[in-house]
Write a protein that holds these residues in place. Structure first.
Motif, short mmCIF file in Angstrom:
data_model
loop_
_atom_site.label_atom_id
_atom_site.label_comp_id
_atom_site.label_asym_id
_atom_site.label_seq_id
_atom_site.Cartn_x
_atom_site.Cartn_y
_atom_site.Cartn_z
N PRO A 151 0.84 -1.21 0.00
CA PRO A 151 0.00 0.00 0.00
C PRO A 151 0.86 1.25 0.00
N ASN A 153 -0.48 4.39 0.99
CA ASN A 153 -0.98 5.38 1.95
C ASN A 153 -1.95 4.71 2.92
N ASP A 154 -2.47 5.50 3.85
CA ASP A 154 -3.37 4.97 4.88
C ASP A 154 -4.66 4.43 4.29
N LEU A 155 -5.15 5.07 3.22
CA LEU A 155 -6.39 4.59 2.59
C LEU A 155 -6.22 3.15 2.12
N GLU A 156 -5.14 2.88 1.42
CA GLU A 156 -4.91 1.52 0.93
C GLU A 156 -4.66 0.55 2.07
N ARG A 157 -3.94 1.00 3.08
CA ARG A 157 -3.63 0.10 4.21
C ARG A 157 -4.88 -0.30 4.98
N THR A 158 -5.79 0.65 5.18
CA THR A 158 -6.95 0.37 6.04
C THR A 158 -8.20 -0.08 5.29
N GLU A 159 -8.36 0.41 4.03
CA GLU A 159 -9.60 0.12 3.30
C GLU A 159 -9.39 -0.81 2.09
N ASP A 160 -8.15 -1.12 1.79
CA ASP A 160 -7.84 -2.06 0.72
C ASP A 160 -6.68 -2.97 1.15
N PRO A 161 -6.78 -3.57 2.32
CA PRO A 161 -5.64 -4.33 2.85
C PRO A 161 -5.26 -5.53 2.00
N ARG A 231 -8.55 12.83 2.25
CA ARG A 231 -8.96 11.46 1.95
C ARG A 231 -9.12 11.27 0.43
N GLN A 234 -5.99 10.62 -1.73
CA GLN A 234 -5.34 9.32 -1.54
C GLN A 234 -5.80 8.29 -2.56
#
Length: 267
Positions: A151, A153-161, A231, A234
């Motif tokens: 990932p 960024n945080d978006l990919e880490r948390t919402e597209d793990p 957001r 990202q």
């Protein structure tokens, strides 16, 4: 005339002289890099019949994106990435321009997050000398499976793990979008100094939208807040970073910009 407009206008003049016409010019650049301003300046050149199609104006409406969010991945409810455009419409428009036909150019209202009715599209008589197709990922290339793994960024880490969203987006970019971009005759890149400046540029755009809404008697709150912008961008980060890394090696013209959008180099 800004430096970027002067440089690109000179390049376009040489490409038009070399023929044949119409010329379909792709302009790629991150959010806020000045693509729309550049395109407007280019079509005002005397003696050239020109029009602009923005990738943003091919966005699907909220209902269509809701279906994608349900069937593919929830992040596709947000406009922006490949899969959230009407690619078939884009191909049809470019084909009609190439054939010397008149076209109707779609328009998308970002405040309402919906396409405008077809009755409000711009009618353009053919034949054209130049069609500018501008957008944040116009001409972008897909990434390898290896590049998709981590990932960004945080978006990919948390919402597209599990990477399902980015793999679906990349597959679309590798398929229908390459067919769309193959219709380009030339490609110019406005290269930001890095992704870090994009948040500031996008915040400026939203401030302009807020002012335009107020001037038109619409609710300025339809524009995004700073938190929403953070957001939102990202969703664009992965492909923007990839473009900045690889597109300068193959674009017909690359203008490297500083944080104030001044041209510092061209290749």
């Amino acid at each position: 005339m800004t430096a970027s407009l002067e440089i690109v206008a000179q390049a376009v003049a040489s490409w038009l002289d070399a023929g044949p016409r119409p010329l379909i010019l792709g302009i790629c650049g991150s959010q806020g890099s000045g693509k729309s301003t550049l395109a407007r300046g280019l079509i005002e050149r005397p003696g050239v019949r020109a029009a602009v199609l923005s990738l943003d104006d091919l966005y699907l409406g909220k209902a269509a994106r809701a279906e994608l969010a349900r069937d593919v991945h929830p992040l596709l409810a947000t406009r922006g990435v490949p899969l959230t455009h009407d690619v078939a419409l884009g191909c049809a428009i470019l084909d009609a321009v190439k054939a010397g036909q008149g076209v109707r150019l779609p328009r998308f209202d970002k405040a309402s997050d919906e396409p405008l009715p077809e009755a409000q599209w711009e009618a353009v008589d053919g034949p054209l000398d130049l069609l500018i197709f501008e957008g944040w990922c116009v001409g972008a290339a897909p990434q390898s499976d290896t590049d998709l793994a981590a990932p960004v960024n945080d978006l990919e880490r948390t919402e597209d793990p599990d990477g399902r969203w980015r793999r679906a987006v990349n597959a679309a970019l590798a398929g229908l979008y390459q067919a769309l971009f193959a219709r380009l005759d030339r490609l110019a890149l406005l290269a930001a100094p890095g992704f870090d400046v994009v948040r500031g540029w996008r915040t400026q755009q939203e401030a302009e939208l807020r002012a335009a809404l107020a001037a038109a008697g619409r609710d300025p709150a339809l524009a995004m807040t700073d938190a929403q912008i953070m957001r939102f961008i990202q969703h664009y980060e992965r492909i923007t970073r990839a473009i900045l890394a690889e597109m300068p090696g193959r674009a017909d013209l690359t203008l490297r910009l500083d944080s104030d959008r001044r041209v510092i180099a061209k290749t």
